[in-house]
Design a protein around this motif. Structure first.
Motif, PDB file in Angstrom:
ATOM      1  N   LEU A 154       0.838  -1.197   0.000  1.00  0.00           N
ATOM      2  CA  LEU A 154       0.000   0.000   0.000  1.00  0.00           C
ATOM      3  C   LEU A 154       0.875   1.249   0.000  1.00  0.00           C
ATOM      4  N   ASN A 189       2.901   5.960  -3.836  1.00  0.00           N
ATOM      5  CA  ASN A 189       1.442   5.881  -3.895  1.00  0.00           C
ATOM      6  C   ASN A 189       1.092   4.653  -4.727  1.00  0.00           C
ATOM      7  N   LYS A 190      -0.170   4.467  -5.061  1.00  0.00           N
ATOM      8  CA  LYS A 190      -0.569   3.231  -5.732  1.00  0.00           C
ATOM      9  C   LYS A 190       0.039   3.078  -7.118  1.00  0.00           C
ATOM     10  N   ASN A 191       0.601   4.155  -7.681  1.00  0.00           N
ATOM     11  CA  ASN A 191       1.160   4.089  -9.034  1.00  0.00           C
ATOM     12  C   ASN A 191       2.663   4.354  -9.106  1.00  0.00           C
TER      13      ASN A 191
END
Length: 224
Positions: A154, A189-191
């Motif tokens: 995460l 972050n998620k990307n």
């Protein structure tokens, strides 16, 4: 503020590896990997690697790769067709030479998850158009990411990354090289994520270490 403290720690790790590389005559590879969704099933792979014999300034190889991939299942089992441009500047009898290679490659990636363990298998076939030669090569990589500070990969998670990759020729000298890698990474972050680690490359005639600094971008280009 937490992300800035974490990124500052990654920068400190990178600076320490630079110093280590200079003292121990290790090479440093600066790497960017993009894997961007262009639709629900299709993705664009884009990659640049700037490889040095030392920390910076003594170019060993510039590698640029791109390709279009397709997911056979949702976000997994991806097949890809790609092209690579490779500029190499090896030392031959103390003098630098320049070689250019054009490369076509096909690959299949599949992922598995066991608890915290995120596995990736990559199978790649390469057709290598060298200046005075043509070669084919098969590569298999087994990679593993393990989150440390949280249970999942995460945002704001520190993780460990390891892989082993073997390269095999399609001729009488079958073994080409083997790479073993270990790193500490941070999920921004998620990307986006970043890694700093060490890779040992074993070839028939030599065994050399490389510091690797990698940045990974998975920002989707499609509206969804």
């Amino acid at each position: 503020m937490e992300i800035f403290r974490s990124l500052a720690l990654v920068v400190f790790i990178c600076a320490a590896t630079f110093s280590w590389a200079q003292k121990n005559d290790l090479g440093v590879w600066y790497m960017y990997f993009g894997n961007n969704k262009i639709s629900k099933k299709w993705n664009w792979h884009n990659e640049v690697q700037y490889r040095n014999f030392d920390a910076v300034g003594d170019l060993e190889q510039l590698l640029i790769r791109t390709g279009i991939g397709y997911d056979l299942s949702e976000n997994n089992n991806n097949v890809l067709l790609g092209y690579g441009f490779i500029l190499s500047q090896p030392y031959v009898n103390g003098e630098k030479k320049e070689n250019i290679e054009h490369r076509i490659f096909q690959q299949f990636i599949t992922k598995q998850k066991f608890g915290r363990f995120n596995l990736q298998h990559r199978y790649r076939l390469e057709e290598r158009f060298l200046q005075d030669d043509f070669r084919m090569r098969f590569r298999y990589m087994l990679g593993l990411n393990i989150p440390i500070s949280q249970k999942e990969m995460l945002p704001k998670t520190w993780y460990a990354s390891v892989y082993n990759e073997i390269f095999l020729h399609f001729d009488s000298s079958v073994f080409d090289r083997n790479r073993v890698y270990g790193a500490l990474g941070y999920v921004i972050n998620k990307n986006l994520r970043i890694e700093a680690g060490y890779m040992n490359q074993l070839q028939e005639s030599r065994n050399r270490g490389q510091i690797q600094i990698g940045f990974y971008n998975n920002i989707p280009f499609n509206k969804n």
